[in-house]
Design a protein around this motif. Structure first.
Motif, short mmCIF file in Angstrom:
data_model
loop_
_atom_site.label_atom_id
_atom_site.label_comp_id
_atom_site.label_asym_id
_atom_site.label_seq_id
_atom_site.Cartn_x
_atom_site.Cartn_y
_atom_site.Cartn_z
N PHE A 150 135.76 61.33 5.08
CA PHE A 150 137.20 61.09 5.24
C PHE A 150 137.46 59.84 6.07
N LEU A 151 136.70 59.68 7.16
CA LEU A 151 136.85 58.48 7.98
C LEU A 151 136.42 57.22 7.22
N MET A 152 135.38 57.35 6.40
CA MET A 152 134.95 56.21 5.59
C MET A 152 136.04 55.81 4.59
N LEU A 153 136.79 56.79 4.10
CA LEU A 153 137.83 56.51 3.12
C LEU A 153 139.01 55.75 3.74
N PHE A 154 139.33 56.03 4.99
CA PHE A 154 140.52 55.45 5.60
C PHE A 154 140.24 54.35 6.61
N GLN A 155 139.08 53.77 6.57
CA GLN A 155 138.80 52.63 7.46
C GLN A 155 139.06 51.33 6.70
N PRO A 156 139.59 50.32 7.36
CA PRO A 156 139.96 49.08 6.67
C PRO A 156 138.93 47.95 6.76
N PHE A 157 137.72 48.22 7.23
CA PHE A 157 136.80 47.14 7.57
C PHE A 157 135.75 46.84 6.50
N ALA A 158 135.10 47.84 5.97
CA ALA A 158 133.95 47.61 5.10
C ALA A 158 134.18 48.25 3.73
N LEU A 159 134.09 47.43 2.70
CA LEU A 159 134.27 47.93 1.34
C LEU A 159 133.15 48.87 0.93
N SER A 160 131.95 48.65 1.43
CA SER A 160 130.83 49.51 1.06
C SER A 160 131.04 50.94 1.59
N LEU A 161 131.62 51.07 2.79
CA LEU A 161 131.91 52.42 3.31
C LEU A 161 132.96 53.10 2.44
N TYR A 162 133.98 52.36 2.05
CA TYR A 162 135.01 52.91 1.18
C TYR A 162 134.42 53.32 -0.17
N THR A 163 133.48 52.55 -0.67
CA THR A 163 132.87 52.83 -1.97
C THR A 163 132.13 54.17 -1.96
N TYR A 164 131.42 54.47 -0.89
CA TYR A 164 130.63 55.69 -0.83
C TYR A 164 131.34 56.86 -0.16
N SER A 165 132.61 56.70 0.17
CA SER A 165 133.33 57.77 0.86
C SER A 165 133.50 59.01 -0.01
#
Length: 67
Positions: A33-48
């Motif tokens: 959930f935190l990976m989904l809503f962080q604005p810094f790294a696209l790779s974290l958003y990708t694997y959230s």
């Protein structure tokens, strides 16, 4: 004459008990959930989503474990 009562050793390992594993699964879901809503790294958003899905699947499986 009665025999002494011998405590039965549980066959399920202590590390695989439901309480601890449910907490780990919940933490994995929270990390996703935190990976989904962080604005810094696209790779974290990708694997959230994959992270949250793995945590949810783990929680469903672990909820069947004994106390």
């Amino acid at each position: 004459m009665t025999r002494p009562v011998v405590p039965i050793r549980p066959s399920w390992p202590r590390a695989l008990r439901r309480g601890l594993m449910e907490n780990i699964a919940t933490a994995i879901i929270a990390i996703g959930f935190l990976m989904l809503f962080q604005p810094f790294a696209l790779s974290l958003y990708t694997y959230s989503f994959v992270t949250m899905l793995a945590g949810t699947a783990m929680f469903i499986i672990v909820s069947k474990f004994p106390e």
